[in-house]
Design a protein around this motif. Structure first.
Motif, mmCIF file in Angstrom:
data_model
loop_
_atom_site.group_PDB
_atom_site.id
_atom_site.type_symbol
_atom_site.label_atom_id
_atom_site.label_comp_id
_atom_site.label_asym_id
_atom_site.label_seq_id
_atom_site.Cartn_x
_atom_site.Cartn_y
_atom_site.Cartn_z
ATOM 1 N N GLU A 1 -3.692 -0.653 -3.653
ATOM 2 C CA GLU A 1 -2.860 0.038 -2.677
ATOM 3 C C GLU A 1 -1.419 0.238 -3.145
ATOM 4 O O GLU A 1 -0.665 0.961 -2.506
ATOM 5 C CB GLU A 1 -2.842 -0.734 -1.348
ATOM 6 C CG GLU A 1 -4.179 -0.775 -0.637
ATOM 7 C CD GLU A 1 -5.122 -1.834 -1.198
ATOM 8 O OE1 GLU A 1 -4.648 -2.791 -1.836
ATOM 9 O OE2 GLU A 1 -6.333 -1.694 -1.016
ATOM 10 N N ASP A 2 -1.019 -0.401 -4.235
ATOM 11 C CA ASP A 2 0.364 -0.311 -4.680
ATOM 12 C C ASP A 2 0.853 1.124 -4.892
ATOM 13 O O ASP A 2 1.968 1.450 -4.489
ATOM 14 C CB ASP A 2 0.589 -1.136 -5.948
ATOM 15 C CG ASP A 2 0.608 -2.630 -5.671
ATOM 16 O OD1 ASP A 2 0.637 -3.034 -4.488
ATOM 17 O OD2 ASP A 2 0.605 -3.405 -6.638
ATOM 18 N N PRO A 3 0.065 2.019 -5.489
ATOM 19 C CA PRO A 3 0.563 3.396 -5.642
ATOM 20 C C PRO A 3 0.812 4.073 -4.295
ATOM 21 O O PRO A 3 1.777 4.831 -4.148
ATOM 22 C CB PRO A 3 -0.552 4.107 -6.403
ATOM 23 C CG PRO A 3 -1.389 3.048 -6.993
ATOM 24 C CD PRO A 3 -1.215 1.827 -6.150
ATOM 25 N N LEU A 4 -0.014 3.787 -3.329
ATOM 26 C CA LEU A 4 0.149 4.378 -2.003
ATOM 27 C C LEU A 4 1.411 3.851 -1.338
ATOM 28 O O LEU A 4 2.182 4.616 -0.753
ATOM 29 C CB LEU A 4 -1.077 4.099 -1.141
ATOM 30 C CG LEU A 4 -1.191 4.877 0.152
ATOM 31 C CD1 LEU A 4 -1.248 6.370 -0.107
ATOM 32 C CD2 LEU A 4 -2.411 4.438 0.922
ATOM 33 N N VAL A 5 1.653 2.556 -1.453
ATOM 34 C CA VAL A 5 2.863 1.951 -0.886
ATOM 35 C C VAL A 5 4.098 2.553 -1.552
ATOM 36 O O VAL A 5 5.074 2.902 -0.882
ATOM 37 C CB VAL A 5 2.837 0.413 -1.035
ATOM 38 C CG1 VAL A 5 4.168 -0.201 -0.662
ATOM 39 C CG2 VAL A 5 1.713 -0.178 -0.191
ATOM 40 N N ALA A 6 4.040 2.705 -2.870
ATOM 41 C CA ALA A 6 5.174 3.294 -3.592
ATOM 42 C C ALA A 6 5.412 4.731 -3.140
ATOM 43 O O ALA A 6 6.568 5.147 -2.951
ATOM 44 C CB ALA A 6 4.924 3.237 -5.095
ATOM 45 N N ALA A 7 4.349 5.496 -2.949
ATOM 46 C CA ALA A 7 4.491 6.883 -2.493
ATOM 47 C C ALA A 7 5.085 6.939 -1.094
ATOM 48 O O ALA A 7 5.910 7.806 -0.797
ATOM 49 C CB ALA A 7 3.142 7.596 -2.536
ATOM 50 N N GLU A 8 4.667 6.011 -0.223
ATOM 51 C CA GLU A 8 5.231 5.957 1.132
ATOM 52 C C GLU A 8 6.725 5.668 1.090
ATOM 53 O O GLU A 8 7.509 6.294 1.817
ATOM 54 C CB GLU A 8 4.506 4.899 1.956
ATOM 55 C CG GLU A 8 3.097 5.275 2.325
ATOM 56 C CD GLU A 8 2.298 4.115 2.907
ATOM 57 O OE1 GLU A 8 2.768 2.962 2.882
ATOM 58 O OE2 GLU A 8 1.180 4.382 3.390
ATOM 59 N N GLN A 9 7.113 4.737 0.251
ATOM 60 C CA GLN A 9 8.533 4.402 0.129
ATOM 61 C C GLN A 9 9.314 5.578 -0.433
ATOM 62 O O GLN A 9 10.410 5.889 0.033
ATOM 63 C CB GLN A 9 8.711 3.162 -0.746
ATOM 64 C CG GLN A 9 8.195 1.902 -0.103
ATOM 65 C CD GLN A 9 8.175 0.712 -1.044
ATOM 66 O OE1 GLN A 9 8.357 0.843 -2.254
ATOM 67 N NE2 GLN A 9 7.952 -0.463 -0.483
ATOM 68 N N LEU A 10 8.747 6.241 -1.430
ATOM 69 C CA LEU A 10 9.391 7.408 -2.010
ATOM 70 C C LEU A 10 9.540 8.520 -0.973
ATOM 71 O O LEU A 10 10.595 9.156 -0.878
ATOM 72 C CB LEU A 10 8.586 7.899 -3.212
ATOM 73 C CG LEU A 10 9.147 9.077 -3.994
ATOM 74 C CD1 LEU A 10 10.553 8.772 -4.517
ATOM 75 C CD2 LEU A 10 8.219 9.433 -5.137
ATOM 76 N N ALA A 11 8.493 8.738 -0.172
ATOM 77 C CA ALA A 11 8.539 9.790 0.850
ATOM 78 C C ALA A 11 9.625 9.531 1.881
ATOM 79 O O ALA A 11 10.222 10.467 2.411
ATOM 80 C CB ALA A 11 7.182 9.918 1.537
ATOM 81 N N SER A 12 9.893 8.260 2.168
ATOM 82 C CA SER A 12 10.948 7.959 3.136
ATOM 83 C C SER A 12 12.328 8.273 2.574
ATOM 84 O O SER A 12 13.249 8.559 3.326
ATOM 85 C CB SER A 12 10.869 6.499 3.583
ATOM 86 O OG SER A 12 11.251 5.632 2.537
ATOM 87 N N LEU A 13 12.469 8.270 1.256
ATOM 88 C CA LEU A 13 13.741 8.588 0.615
ATOM 89 C C LEU A 13 13.852 10.065 0.248
ATOM 90 O O LEU A 13 14.919 10.664 0.350
ATOM 91 C CB LEU A 13 13.916 7.749 -0.659
ATOM 92 C CG LEU A 13 13.948 6.239 -0.461
ATOM 93 C CD1 LEU A 13 13.910 5.532 -1.807
ATOM 94 C CD2 LEU A 13 15.189 5.837 0.318
#
Length: 90
Positions: free
Chosen positions: A6-18
């Motif tokens: 799930e790490d890539p998905l979590v990273a993408a979510e964090q990136l999307a918030s920025l």
């Protein structure tokens, strides 16, 4: 590279918030990556409609047309693709 699937998905979510555009690109890359777990691919594609409707359609089409993906997940992707609102802003 990643400790958990799930790490890539979590990273993408964090990136999307920025940066929503960069986040959409990350989600699209995950959804189209055939080496990623199919459920995770569908989950990434499911994040796209609110960020980029065209990218969402591209990601869902990639999953639907991938014969190696479980038929149930392909069906879910097809339903999501059919449910994209064509009047929604791009």
């Amino acid at each position: 590279m990643y400790e958990y699937d799930e790490d890539p998905l979590v990273a993408a979510e964090q990136l999307a918030s920025l940066d929503p555009r960069a986040g959409a690109e990350a989600f699209l890359a995950i959804a189209c990556d055939r080496s990623v777990d199919d459920g995770l691919r569908l989950e990434a594609a499911g994040q796209l409609p609110e960020l980029d409707r065209r990218a969402a359609a591209e990601a869902l089409r990639a999953i639907v047309s991938d014969g190696s993906v479980d038929d149930g997940l392909r069906w879910e992707a097809a339903e999501q693709l059919a449910g994209l609102d064509p009047r929604a802003p791009v």
